[in-house]
Motif scaffolding. Structure first.
Motif, PDB file in Angstrom:
ATOM      1  N   THR A 160      -4.633  -7.979  -5.138  1.00  0.00           N
ATOM      2  CA  THR A 160      -4.797  -9.202  -6.082  1.00  0.00           C
ATOM      3  C   THR A 160      -3.649 -10.137  -6.239  1.00  0.00           C
ATOM      4  O   THR A 160      -3.724 -11.126  -6.361  1.00  0.00           O
ATOM      5  N   GLU A 161      -2.313  -9.572  -6.898  1.00  0.00           N
ATOM      6  CA  GLU A 161      -1.427 -10.081  -7.224  1.00  0.00           C
ATOM      7  C   GLU A 161      -0.390 -10.601  -6.042  1.00  0.00           C
ATOM      8  O   GLU A 161       0.193 -11.665  -6.057  1.00  0.00           O
ATOM      9  N   TYR A 162      -0.518  -9.719  -4.883  1.00  0.00           N
ATOM     10  CA  TYR A 162       0.341  -9.977  -3.901  1.00  0.00           C
ATOM     11  C   TYR A 162      -0.560 -10.617  -2.749  1.00  0.00           C
ATOM     12  O   TYR A 162      -0.074 -10.325  -1.407  1.00  0.00           O
ATOM     13  N   LYS A 163      -1.522 -11.237  -2.854  1.00  0.00           N
ATOM     14  CA  LYS A 163      -2.214 -11.666  -1.720  1.00  0.00           C
ATOM     15  C   LYS A 163      -1.736 -12.879  -1.268  1.00  0.00           C
ATOM     16  O   LYS A 163      -1.950 -12.974  -0.049  1.00  0.00           O
ATOM     17  N   PRO A 164      -1.176 -13.814  -1.931  1.00  0.00           N
ATOM     18  CA  PRO A 164      -0.624 -15.158  -1.449  1.00  0.00           C
ATOM     19  C   PRO A 164       0.610 -14.806  -0.402  1.00  0.00           C
ATOM     20  O   PRO A 164       1.371 -13.626  -0.524  1.00  0.00           O
ATOM     21  N   PHE A 165       0.791 -15.377   0.617  1.00  0.00           N
ATOM     22  CA  PHE A 165       1.998 -15.409   1.566  1.00  0.00           C
ATOM     23  C   PHE A 165       3.296 -15.164   0.769  1.00  0.00           C
ATOM     24  O   PHE A 165       4.063 -14.289   1.214  1.00  0.00           O
ATOM     25  N   GLU A 166       3.425 -15.955   0.083  1.00  0.00           N
ATOM     26  CA  GLU A 166       4.790 -16.163  -0.694  1.00  0.00           C
ATOM     27  C   GLU A 166       5.241 -15.073  -1.573  1.00  0.00           C
ATOM     28  O   GLU A 166       6.258 -14.458  -1.587  1.00  0.00           O
ATOM     29  N   ALA A 167       4.096 -14.650  -2.001  1.00  0.00           N
ATOM     30  CA  ALA A 167       4.118 -13.230  -2.930  1.00  0.00           C
ATOM     31  C   ALA A 167       4.604 -12.079  -2.086  1.00  0.00           C
ATOM     32  O   ALA A 167       5.414 -11.095  -2.551  1.00  0.00           O
ATOM     33  N   LYS A 168       3.908 -11.965  -0.898  1.00  0.00           N
ATOM     34  CA  LYS A 168       4.245 -11.021  -0.063  1.00  0.00           C
ATOM     35  C   LYS A 168       5.823 -10.927   0.557  1.00  0.00           C
ATOM     36  O   LYS A 168       6.593 -10.043   0.691  1.00  0.00           O
ATOM     37  N   ARG A 169       6.271 -12.253   0.716  1.00  0.00           N
ATOM     38  CA  ARG A 169       7.688 -12.277   1.098  1.00  0.00           C
ATOM     39  C   ARG A 169       8.478 -12.091   0.003  1.00  0.00           C
ATOM     40  O   ARG A 169       9.793 -11.467   0.292  1.00  0.00           O
ATOM     41  N   ARG A 170       8.338 -12.436  -1.006  1.00  0.00           N
ATOM     42  CA  ARG A 170       9.284 -11.941  -2.250  1.00  0.00           C
ATOM     43  C   ARG A 170       9.263 -10.438  -2.425  1.00  0.00           C
ATOM     44  O   ARG A 170      10.254  -9.943  -2.607  1.00  0.00           O
ATOM     45  N   LEU A 171       7.983  -9.861  -2.121  1.00  0.00           N
ATOM     46  CA  LEU A 171       8.065  -8.254  -2.413  1.00  0.00           C
ATOM     47  C   LEU A 171       8.762  -7.511  -1.210  1.00  0.00           C
ATOM     48  O   LEU A 171       9.556  -6.856  -1.463  1.00  0.00           O
ATOM     49  N   LEU A 172       8.913  -8.263  -0.131  1.00  0.00           N
ATOM     50  CA  LEU A 172       9.513  -7.820   0.986  1.00  0.00           C
ATOM     51  C   LEU A 172      11.088  -7.698   0.788  1.00  0.00           C
ATOM     52  O   LEU A 172      11.982  -7.015   1.302  1.00  0.00           O
ATOM     53  N   GLY A 173      11.669  -8.997   0.257  1.00  0.00           N
ATOM     54  CA  GLY A 173      12.842  -9.182  -0.150  1.00  0.00           C
ATOM     55  C   GLY A 173      13.412  -8.284  -1.248  1.00  0.00           C
ATOM     56  O   GLY A 173      14.508  -8.128  -1.457  1.00  0.00           O
ATOM     57  N   ASN A 174      12.404  -7.893  -2.125  1.00  0.00           N
ATOM     58  CA  ASN A 174      13.097  -7.254  -3.393  1.00  0.00           C
ATOM     59  C   ASN A 174      13.436  -5.876  -3.363  1.00  0.00           C
ATOM     60  O   ASN A 174      14.223  -5.259  -4.032  1.00  0.00           O
ATOM     61  N   PHE A 175      12.725  -5.275  -2.188  1.00  0.00           N
ATOM     62  CA  PHE A 175      12.757  -3.810  -2.104  1.00  0.00           C
ATOM     63  C   PHE A 175      13.373  -3.657  -0.752  1.00  0.00           C
ATOM     64  O   PHE A 175      13.201  -4.090   0.402  1.00  0.00           O
ATOM     65  N   ASP A 176      14.136  -2.522  -0.589  1.00  0.00           N
ATOM     66  CA  ASP A 176      14.803  -1.987   0.490  1.00  0.00           C
ATOM     67  C   ASP A 176      14.074  -0.959   1.495  1.00  0.00           C
ATOM     68  O   ASP A 176      14.047  -0.765   2.786  1.00  0.00           O
ATOM     69  N   LEU A 177      13.402  -0.035   0.591  1.00  0.00           N
ATOM     70  CA  LEU A 177      12.382   0.829   1.290  1.00  0.00           C
ATOM     71  C   LEU A 177      11.016   0.808   0.353  1.00  0.00           C
ATOM     72  O   LEU A 177      11.057   0.618  -0.635  1.00  0.00           O
ATOM     73  N   PHE A 178      10.091   0.979   1.670  1.00  0.00           N
ATOM     74  CA  PHE A 178       8.652   1.214   0.985  1.00  0.00           C
ATOM     75  C   PHE A 178       8.012   2.584   1.481  1.00  0.00           C
ATOM     76  O   PHE A 178       8.097   2.914   2.574  1.00  0.00           O
ATOM     77  N   LEU A 179       7.333   3.090   0.150  1.00  0.00           N
ATOM     78  CA  LEU A 179       6.569   4.473   0.526  1.00  0.00           C
ATOM     79  C   LEU A 179       5.217   4.306   0.259  1.00  0.00           C
ATOM     80  O   LEU A 179       4.789   3.253  -0.664  1.00  0.00           O
ATOM     81  N   SER A 180       4.314   4.940   0.911  1.00  0.00           N
ATOM     82  CA  SER A 180       3.098   4.919   0.431  1.00  0.00           C
ATOM     83  C   SER A 180       2.176   6.037   0.347  1.00  0.00           C
ATOM     84  O   SER A 180       2.870   7.104   0.881  1.00  0.00           O
ATOM     85  N   ASP A 181       1.248   6.152  -0.378  1.00  0.00           N
ATOM     86  CA  ASP A 181       0.343   7.305  -0.591  1.00  0.00           C
ATOM     87  C   ASP A 181      -0.427   7.771   0.680  1.00  0.00           C
ATOM     88  O   ASP A 181      -0.938   6.690   1.150  1.00  0.00           O
ATOM     89  N   ALA A 182      -0.370   8.740   0.900  1.00  0.00           N
ATOM     90  CA  ALA A 182      -0.965   9.044   2.260  1.00  0.00           C
ATOM     91  C   ALA A 182      -2.312   8.865   2.264  1.00  0.00           C
ATOM     92  O   ALA A 182      -3.175   8.573   3.513  1.00  0.00           O
ATOM     93  N   ARG A 183      -2.893   8.816   1.185  1.00  0.00           N
ATOM     94  CA  ARG A 183      -4.508   8.578   1.040  1.00  0.00           C
ATOM     95  C   ARG A 183      -4.787   7.098   1.565  1.00  0.00           C
ATOM     96  O   ARG A 183      -5.964   6.833   1.638  1.00  0.00           O
ATOM     97  N   ILE A 184      -3.911   6.122   1.275  1.00  0.00           N
ATOM     98  CA  ILE A 184      -4.285   4.706   1.381  1.00  0.00           C
ATOM     99  C   ILE A 184      -3.464   4.348   2.568  1.00  0.00           C
ATOM    100  O   ILE A 184      -3.214   2.917   2.781  1.00  0.00           O
ATOM    101  N   ARG A 185      -2.802   5.170   3.539  1.00  0.00           N
ATOM    102  CA  ARG A 185      -1.866   4.709   4.501  1.00  0.00           C
ATOM    103  C   ARG A 185      -2.531   3.700   5.423  1.00  0.00           C
ATOM    104  O   ARG A 185      -1.861   2.444   6.032  1.00  0.00           O
ATOM    105  N   ARG A 186      -3.733   4.074   5.907  1.00  0.00           N
ATOM    106  CA  ARG A 186      -4.557   3.547   6.933  1.00  0.00           C
ATOM    107  C   ARG A 186      -4.959   2.001   6.413  1.00  0.00           C
ATOM    108  O   ARG A 186      -5.202   1.242   7.127  1.00  0.00           O
ATOM    109  N   ARG A 187      -5.178   1.664   5.128  1.00  0.00           N
ATOM    110  CA  ARG A 187      -5.495   0.373   4.481  1.00  0.00           C
ATOM    111  C   ARG A 187      -4.553  -0.397   4.117  1.00  0.00           C
ATOM    112  O   ARG A 187      -4.816  -1.616   4.059  1.00  0.00           O
ATOM    113  N   LEU A 188      -3.306  -0.131   4.667  1.00  0.00           N
ATOM    114  CA  LEU A 188      -2.239  -1.103   3.876  1.00  0.00           C
ATOM    115  C   LEU A 188      -1.902  -2.126   4.962  1.00  0.00           C
ATOM    116  O   LEU A 188      -1.720  -3.193   4.547  1.00  0.00           O
TER     117      LEU A 188
END
Length: 362
Positions: free
Chosen positions: A118-146
């Motif tokens: 919902t909050e990171y659906k726009p393209f610009e929001a995704k780009r900001r999220l990508l620039g704010n963090f150096d490492l991303f981790l994901s729960d193994a239960r939702i890895r295929r949906r990301l």
């Protein structure tokens, strides 16, 4: 530490690595730009590997380093699943509490899957999220949906989320290895690949230990033989590449021999499969031929022919009764009526007067 086979071991000179690290530190200190970077977390220092042969398959190697690349300040993002009967805010508080209770020191930003949609659906929001963090981790239960929700830029910038089992008993140890370690993506589209192993805020000894550990791990886990590594350079984001390892032409011969052996083994496996398939097909053809011969050899048995019995009369009557009676035509009915009228005219009417007249005449 990491076990290595003598065939894959690289003769990396520690003194050469130390000289390169010292020269790199001097170069960074002399530049005015690096002084600003030193006040922050520091500038990334990476290994640049060049291979003799381009690998056929892409490979990702996870490297555990003795000295962590990241501080305790939060530059790590964790994507989690949505807990049942909880809002997004409650899910964030739940996982932060879980990590602190387990003893994880690093500050991690938690983003539930529903919040990501919902909050990171726009393209610009995704780009900001990508620039704010150096490492991303994901729960193994939702890895295929990301992948369908974070976009291709995470993978182009080599910041694809690393999978973590949040239900594991050794959660803190697994997450610490991922946060403090690094990963190398060996592409099958070129002969060069780069991996981050240190930052400018480290001491020279820490940098050297990280470089030695990373090289030994890469040479041991590389899908192709470790002798495929041609040159290794050490560089920062703004400096030149300083060579720390160079192989000789004998390594190229080793790589070619390994490829020939791999091809020969693949060819032998193919031949075995083809021979097995041929044997199976021959057996099938033999079985079918034997079945045909046995069918031909079988003597046909004489079976008496049953003559059809006459149908009972009741059936014929019933069938005849079922037939519809044809209706009389209109012309025939008219003819009958005309004949009847003529006969009626010809026959005289017998009355009492006629009888008296007949009696007098007599």
């Amino acid at each position: 530490m990491f076990m290595e086979s003598p065939r894959d071991e690289l003769d990396l000179d520690r003194s050469q690595v130390t000289k390169a690290v010292q020269a790199l530190q001097a170069c960074l200190k002399s530049s005015s730009l690096s002084q600003k970077l030193f006040e922050n977390d520091g500038q990334a220092i990476s290994l640049l590997l060049t291979q003799w042969k381009i690998p056929r398959k892409e490979q990702t190697i996870r490297i555990s380093l003795p000295h962590g690349l990241r501080t305790e300040s939060g530059d790590v993002c964790l994507f989690t699943r949505d807990e049942p009967r909880m809002t997004s805010e409650q899910t964030v508080r739940f996982y932060k509490k879980l990590l602190t209770e387990r003893g994880l020191k690093n500050a991690i930003e938690v983003i539930p899957f529903n919040m990501l949609k919902t909050e990171y659906k726009p393209f610009e929001a995704k780009r900001r999220l990508l620039g704010n963090f150096d490492l991303f981790l994901s729960d193994a239960r939702i890895r295929r949906r990301l992948p369908s929700h974070i976009g291709k830029h995470f993978y182009e910038r080599k910041k694809a989320p690393l999978s973590v089992d949040l239900e594991s008993k050794h959660l803190v140890r697994d997450m610490a290895r991922l946060i403090q370690g690094t990963s190398l993506t060996v592409s099958n589209k070129g002969s060069c690949c780069m991996v981050r192993v240190a930052h400018s805020g480290m001491t020279a000894d820490e940098m050297v230990e990280n470089v030695m550990t990373a090289v030994s791990t890469i040479s041991a886990k590389l899908a192709m033989t470790g002798k495929n590594i041609k040159i290794i350079h050490l560089k920062s984001q703004t400096s030149v590449a300083l060579p720390i390892y160079t192989s000789d032409l004998s390594h190229l011969a080793v790589v070619e021999e390994a490829r020939k052996k791999a091809r020969s083994t693949k060819g032998a496996k193919k031949r075995k499969r083809e021979n097995k398939n041929r044997e199976v097909s021959d057996l099938k053809t033999k079985e079918t031929e034997e079945e045909k011969d046995s069918k031909e050899e079988e003597i046909p048995q004489l079976v008496p022919i049953e003559m059809p019995t006459k149908k009972p009369k009741q059936e014929t009557i019933s069938k005849q009764g079922l037939k519809k009676v044809p209706k009389p035509a209109a012309g025939k009915g008219l003819k009958k009526t005309v004949k009847d009228t003529k006969l009626a005219k010809k026959t005289p009417k017998v009355t009492a007067r006629g009888l008296k007249r007949k009696a007098k005449n007599k």
